[in-house]
Write a protein that holds these residues in place. Structure first.
Motif, PDB file in Angstrom:
ATOM      1  N   ARG A 190      70.024  10.320   9.663  1.00  0.00           N
ATOM      2  CA  ARG A 190      69.743  10.362   8.227  1.00  0.00           C
ATOM      3  C   ARG A 190      71.020  10.251   7.405  1.00  0.00           C
ATOM      4  NH1 ARG A 190      66.143  14.464   9.917  1.00  0.00           N
ATOM      5  NH2 ARG A 190      67.676  16.047   9.317  1.00  0.00           N
ATOM      6  N   ALA A 191      72.087  10.884   7.875  1.00  0.00           N
ATOM      7  CA  ALA A 191      73.354  10.812   7.150  1.00  0.00           C
ATOM      8  C   ALA A 191      73.879   9.384   7.115  1.00  0.00           C
ATOM      9  CB  ALA A 191      74.370  11.746   7.801  1.00  0.00           C
ATOM     10  N   GLN A 192      73.794   8.682   8.247  1.00  0.00           N
ATOM     11  CA  GLN A 192      74.229   7.287   8.266  1.00  0.00           C
ATOM     12  C   GLN A 192      73.366   6.430   7.347  1.00  0.00           C
ATOM     13  OE1 GLN A 192      74.817   5.426  12.077  1.00  0.00           O
ATOM     14  NE2 GLN A 192      75.682   7.274  13.006  1.00  0.00           N
ATOM     15  N   LEU A 193      72.082   6.713   7.320  1.00  0.00           N
ATOM     16  CA  LEU A 193      71.182   5.932   6.472  1.00  0.00           C
ATOM     17  C   LEU A 193      71.497   6.122   4.995  1.00  0.00           C
ATOM     18  CD1 LEU A 193      68.684   4.060   6.734  1.00  0.00           C
ATOM     19  CD2 LEU A 193      67.266   6.088   6.426  1.00  0.00           C
ATOM     20  N   GLN A 194      71.983   7.282   4.630  1.00  0.00           N
ATOM     21  CA  GLN A 194      72.268   7.577   3.224  1.00  0.00           C
ATOM     22  C   GLN A 194      73.645   7.108   2.782  1.00  0.00           C
ATOM     23  OE1 GLN A 194      71.661  11.793   2.882  1.00  0.00           O
ATOM     24  NE2 GLN A 194      69.437  11.679   3.206  1.00  0.00           N
ATOM     25  N   THR A 195      74.612   7.116   3.683  1.00  0.00           N
ATOM     26  CA  THR A 195      75.999   6.890   3.272  1.00  0.00           C
ATOM     27  C   THR A 195      76.623   5.608   3.811  1.00  0.00           C
ATOM     28  OG1 THR A 195      76.843   8.189   5.148  1.00  0.00           O
ATOM     29  CG2 THR A 195      76.357   9.374   3.111  1.00  0.00           C
ATOM     30  N   SER A 196      76.119   5.071   4.929  1.00  0.00           N
ATOM     31  CA  SER A 196      76.786   3.938   5.563  1.00  0.00           C
ATOM     32  C   SER A 196      76.621   2.665   4.729  1.00  0.00           C
ATOM     33  CB  SER A 196      76.221   3.717   6.970  1.00  0.00           C
ATOM     34  OG  SER A 196      76.825   2.583   7.566  1.00  0.00           O
ATOM     35  N   THR A 197      77.653   1.832   4.756  1.00  0.00           N
ATOM     36  CA  THR A 197      77.623   0.535   4.057  1.00  0.00           C
ATOM     37  C   THR A 197      77.594  -0.629   5.036  1.00  0.00           C
ATOM     38  OG1 THR A 197      80.052   0.536   3.951  1.00  0.00           O
ATOM     39  CG2 THR A 197      78.841   1.477   2.072  1.00  0.00           C
ATOM     40  N   GLU A 198      77.337  -0.365   6.318  1.00  0.00           N
ATOM     41  CA  GLU A 198      77.307  -1.422   7.320  1.00  0.00           C
ATOM     42  C   GLU A 198      76.079  -2.304   7.127  1.00  0.00           C
ATOM     43  OE1 GLU A 198      77.573   0.186  11.206  1.00  0.00           O
ATOM     44  OE2 GLU A 198      79.480   1.213  10.855  1.00  0.00           O
ATOM     45  N   ALA A 199      76.215  -3.570   7.564  1.00  0.00           N
ATOM     46  CA  ALA A 199      75.125  -4.534   7.389  1.00  0.00           C
ATOM     47  C   ALA A 199      73.884  -4.121   8.172  1.00  0.00           C
ATOM     48  CB  ALA A 199      75.597  -5.925   7.820  1.00  0.00           C
ATOM     49  N   GLN A 200      74.077  -3.540   9.356  1.00  0.00           N
ATOM     50  CA  GLN A 200      72.925  -3.131  10.150  1.00  0.00           C
ATOM     51  C   GLN A 200      72.129  -2.027   9.462  1.00  0.00           C
ATOM     52  OE1 GLN A 200      74.700  -2.166  13.969  1.00  0.00           O
ATOM     53  NE2 GLN A 200      74.086  -4.143  14.808  1.00  0.00           N
ATOM     54  N   ALA A 224      68.499  -2.541  18.231  1.00  0.00           N
ATOM     55  CA  ALA A 224      68.276  -3.122  19.550  1.00  0.00           C
ATOM     56  C   ALA A 224      67.909  -4.590  19.498  1.00  0.00           C
ATOM     57  CB  ALA A 224      67.173  -2.348  20.283  1.00  0.00           C
ATOM     58  N   PHE A 225      67.650  -5.136  18.301  1.00  0.00           N
ATOM     59  CA  PHE A 225      67.067  -6.480  18.255  1.00  0.00           C
ATOM     60  C   PHE A 225      67.653  -7.331  17.138  1.00  0.00           C
ATOM     61  CE2 PHE A 225      63.291  -9.338  18.310  1.00  0.00           C
ATOM     62  CZ  PHE A 225      63.248  -9.559  19.673  1.00  0.00           C
ATOM     63  N   PHE A 226      67.342  -6.988  15.904  1.00  0.00           N
ATOM     64  CA  PHE A 226      67.697  -7.848  14.779  1.00  0.00           C
ATOM     65  C   PHE A 226      69.143  -7.700  14.343  1.00  0.00           C
ATOM     66  CE2 PHE A 226      63.027  -7.262  13.749  1.00  0.00           C
ATOM     67  CZ  PHE A 226      62.668  -8.508  14.226  1.00  0.00           C
ATOM     68  N   GLY A 227      69.768  -6.566  14.633  1.00  0.00           N
ATOM     69  CA  GLY A 227      71.070  -6.281  14.058  1.00  0.00           C
ATOM     70  C   GLY A 227      72.209  -7.124  14.590  1.00  0.00           C
ATOM     71  N   TRP A 228      72.123  -7.597  15.822  1.00  0.00           N
ATOM     72  CA  TRP A 228      73.270  -8.296  16.417  1.00  0.00           C
ATOM     73  C   TRP A 228      72.903  -9.613  17.084  1.00  0.00           C
ATOM     74  CZ3 TRP A 228      73.560  -8.833  21.859  1.00  0.00           C
ATOM     75  CH2 TRP A 228      72.573  -8.152  22.566  1.00  0.00           C
TER      76      TRP A 228
END
Length: 336
Positions: A190-200, A224-228
């Motif tokens: 949840r913390a990554q979802l709120q603060t991260s600016t990565e494309a994934q 696992a699929f769309f991100g890379w």
């Protein structure tokens, strides 16, 4: 040579070049089967200027007419002959694994760790229930289990034996520990979802805008699929998830044998679960309407077949939504 001995590998290559009279700059081509070693060896070989292929062992062609001898020496000779064929342009001898970047591979650990922890917690729940059922005790919830054990009684009204009580409490302590770890991993996500600016993470947020898409499904599909991976058409999307149909043709007989299941099983399972949710939460979408018209009047077996078709179509629609921003036909976004 000893496993994970990089210097020995380079020394063997140098000796081979000297023995064959090749210059030090002669190109080197290698391969190995995908397995527990992961991709570190591939990255090491590439860093040394060696062209390496990581091969899907289940996609290597074999002779199906007789039982095959199995040994490391035979495997090496087989791989070497197929490497020579592949290097000379025969691309169908095997399937090459697409190696993720270090960053993409690192992003996988969060959802895989969460999945493993949930499976382990479920096993502890089953173990506790099994231990108590062996004494004729039915337990519907593990809430405040230590207090419940004091009140539970056997068939004759006697208390739970001390050995069984201690064992149940030990398993429950492990269950509690796993629950704490699951909560910590979910908090990190949840913390990554709120603060991260990565494309994934942006793709995860984009998927979660759709009604019927939660954090578990969106996170797994992206990481696992769309991100890379870079897909070029819908067939690649369906094929990598194992949703490709398997035809059967023999003489005048022609039928479908179901999907191949040769792709990512985690993505295939999650997409199937999302398909059931999609029918319930997106009832006016084109996919839901198509399912009701085609499979709605059938029995359970027909509906199970139909949901796999919906899952494949949904996965392709989500890929297009991420690539172009076009909503799946008839789908709605979450309010607010």
């Amino acid at each position: 040579m000893t496993a994970r001995h990089q210097e020995c590998v380079l020394a063997e290559i140098a000796q081979a070049k000297h023995r064959l009279g090749l210059p030090d700059t002669a190109p080197v081509v290698s391969c190995y089967e995908a397995g527990r070693e992961g991709f570190w060896l591939h990255r090491f070989l590439q860093a040394q200027g060696i062209t390496n292929q990581v091969v899907d062992s289940s996609a290597i062609e074999v002779n199906r007419r007789r039982r095959r001898a199995k040994s490391d020496g035979l495997d090496v000779r087989k791989l070497l002959s197929m490497l020579m064929r592949y290097h000379h342009g025969e691309r169908q001898v095997w399937q090459v694994v697409k190696v993720p970047s270090v960053e993409a591979e690192d992003h996988r650990h969060l959802h895989r760790d969460l999945e493993t922890l949930k499976q382990e917690r479920a096993s502890t729940t089953t173990r506790i229930q099994g231990l108590l059922r062996s004494q004729g005790i039915r337990l519907t919830s593990l809430h405040q289990l230590p207090e419940q054990l004091e009140a539970l009684r056997l068939w004759d009204g006697s208390p739970i034996p001390p050995g069984l009580r201690r064992r149940v409490l030990r398993v429950y302590a492990h269950h509690t520990f796993l629950s704490e770890q699951i909560a910590a991993v979910e908090a990190e996500r949840r913390a990554q979802l709120q603060t991260s600016t990565e494309a994934q993470i942006d793709k995860v947020r984009q998927l979660m805008q759709l009604k019927g898409m939660g954090i578990n499904g969106a996170w797994l599909l992206v990481m696992a699929f769309f991100g890379w991976r870079a897909f070029t058409n819908r067939r690649e999307v369906g094929g990598l998830a194992g949703f490709t149909p398997t035809p059967y043709h023999r003489g005048d007989s022609a039928r479908a044998q179901g999907i191949t299941k040769a792709g990512n099983r985690h993505v295939r399972w999650m997409t199937t679960e999302l398909a059931w949710s999609w029918l319930r939460l997106q009832p006016d979408s084109a996919l839901s309407v198509w399912f009701r018209e085609r499979f709605g009047k059938g029995g359970k077996r027909l509906r199970r077949i139909g949901i796999v078709a919906v899952a494949r179509k949904l996965l392709i629609a989500l890929w297009r939504f991420l690539e172009t921003g076009v909503l799946p036909a008839g789908a709605v976004l979450k309010e607010g």
